[in-house]
Enzyme design. Structure first.
Site, PDB file in Angstrom:
ATOM      1  N   LYS A 124      30.576 -16.078 -17.771  1.00  0.00           N
ATOM      2  CA  LYS A 124      30.143 -14.109 -18.168  1.00  0.00           C
ATOM      3  C   LYS A 124      30.545 -13.213 -17.313  1.00  0.00           C
ATOM      4  O   LYS A 124      31.741 -13.576 -16.010  1.00  0.00           O
ATOM      5  CB  LYS A 124      29.086 -14.442 -17.906  1.00  0.00           C
ATOM      6  CG  LYS A 124      28.233 -14.050 -17.443  1.00  0.00           C
ATOM      7  CD  LYS A 124      26.559 -14.483 -17.235  1.00  0.00           C
ATOM      8  CE  LYS A 124      25.896 -14.745 -15.456  1.00  0.00           C
ATOM      9  NZ  LYS A 124      23.698 -14.376 -16.461  1.00  0.00           N
ATOM     10  N   TYR A 183      32.696  12.031   5.067  1.00  0.00           N
ATOM     11  CA  TYR A 183      31.522  12.881   4.135  1.00  0.00           C
ATOM     12  C   TYR A 183      30.331  12.310   5.113  1.00  0.00           C
ATOM     13  O   TYR A 183      30.412  11.090   5.167  1.00  0.00           O
ATOM     14  CB  TYR A 183      31.764  12.348   2.487  1.00  0.00           C
ATOM     15  CG  TYR A 183      32.659  13.247   1.573  1.00  0.00           C
ATOM     16  CD1 TYR A 183      33.038  14.177   1.790  1.00  0.00           C
ATOM     17  CD2 TYR A 183      33.583  12.195   0.822  1.00  0.00           C
ATOM     18  CE1 TYR A 183      33.877  14.810   0.600  1.00  0.00           C
ATOM     19  CE2 TYR A 183      34.299  12.333   0.184  1.00  0.00           C
ATOM     20  CZ  TYR A 183      34.442  13.602  -0.231  1.00  0.00           C
ATOM     21  OH  TYR A 183      35.578  14.119  -0.713  1.00  0.00           O
TER      22      TYR A 183
END
Length: 362
Positions: free
Chosen positions: A34, A251
């Protein structure tokens, strides 16, 4: 082309499937593919795991894609179907379905199908996610046995704590007590159960993460179980900076140098699926996740950007623009990157973004 690349190795998938069979030699293998083959590509993975006895997927589209690609093995829909139209499609493609709720059972009883279906009847033994409660399980079983649309039944459950110290004793005992008089095949074992609880291997095992070369047991390396990574995520250095003590990168200034530091900039960011908070999960300023540059281990620095991340080149003087970088794979276990990001390898592998080119190698 931007240098980032995910390479999927079919030989690794074959090797890991063989490892499953060594751990559970008397069980059939339902390979869980999956989530686009855990991020490796559904059809890529199916080819690598072509010797599996069956495949387990989430949605009916995945199952049809496997059939269209020529795979004739058992294919199981892990959440079953969501409407009667899907039920008819599943029947026409010869799919197995999980039945985990009374509405699904009633839908099956009232449907007019092309041919009877193979059903996996699921019991809730403590996960409290899907499945019939133990006190209603036998009734559901008897109704399915009497249903004209049911060819046969496999009994199943899913263990919530197979990978930790709690183990499976309580739910396993409950399952055995409820099903002891029900003469049907049994499917119980996910990857952690396969590796840690051989008494629960039963007729079918359902390996997932171990097929992709990562460990389902948090404190145990995949190599302990003779598993090898099926994906290598690589890139290159696209920039180099020299910073002095007191200077910061990225950042939020989440890394501030305490000495002269050589910084590499890698073409990989959170828009590629690499976790933005890698190495910063403790909240400290100087965190880092493992990374390999020019074949040598080092660490990331600071906060990951959308398209780039930083790494420490101070002890790799030969590294420069164009030097190869491995984010995870042969040198850097994906489990180690996951641990440095306060998550699991499943999430990292599944999160590799569509914009990352994927190559299949044997």
């Amino acid at each position: 082309m931007r240098p980032i690349l995910a390479t999927v190795y079919l030989h690794a998938l074959r090797h890991n499937l063989a490892a499953v069979r060594k751990f559970a030699p008397r069980s059939k293998v339902m390979a869980v593919v999956k989530a686009n083959g855990y991020g490796h590509g559904l059809i890529n993975v199916a080819h690598g795991l072509g010797a599996a006895d069956g495949f387990a997927v989430l949605g009916i589209d995945e199952a049809i894609n496997l059939r269209d690609a020529g795979f004739q093995q058992t294919i199981l829909l892990l959440e079953g179907v969501f409407c009667e139209q899907e039920l008819n499609v599943a029947s026409s493609f010869g799919l197995n379905i999980v039945v985990h709720s009374m509405p699904q059972l009633i839908m099956l009883e009232s449907a007019t199908l092309i041919k009877p279906m193979h059903i996996h009847l699921k019991m809730n033994t403590g996960m409290n996610r899907l499945g019939f409660q133990p006190n209603t399980f036998t009734t559901a079983y008897e109704r399915l046995k009497a249903c004209k649309n049911v060819a046969d039944i496999t009994l199943m459950t899913h263990f919530a704590t197979a990978d930790d110290e709690i183990g499976i004793e309580k739910p396993f005992s409950l399952f055995k007590r409820i099903t002891q008089d029900l003469p049907s095949p049994v499917s119980l074992a996910n990857s952690a159960t396969i590796l840690r609880h051989s008494d629960a291997h039963a007729d079918w095992v359902r390996p997932g993460i171990m097929l992709y070369g990562a460990s389902p047991v948090g404190d145990t390396a995949a190599t302990t179980y003779d598993l090898i990574p099926a994906m290598q995520l690589t890139s290159e250095l696209i920039g180099v900076q020299e910073v002095q003590a007191g200077e910061s990168v990225g950042y939020g200034n989440r890394f501030t140098a305490t000495k002269a530091t050589r910084i590499g900039i890698v073409a990989c960011g959170y828009a590629d699926g690499y976790p933005r908070h890698a190495g910063l999960v403790s909240g400290c300023q100087q965190g880092g996740a493992p990374i390999a540059v020019a074949g040598k281990l080092t660490s990331t620095l600071g906060r990951v950007s959308m398209d780039m991340l930083f790494c420490d080149l101070t002890n790799i003087p030969e590294a420069n623009i164009g030097s190869p970088v491995e984010l995870w794979g042969k040198h850097v276990p994906v489990d180690a990157v996951a641990a440095a990001s306060d998550t699991v390898s499943y999430e990292l592998l599944c999160a590799v973004a569509p914009r990352v080119p994927m190559k299949v190698a044997d």
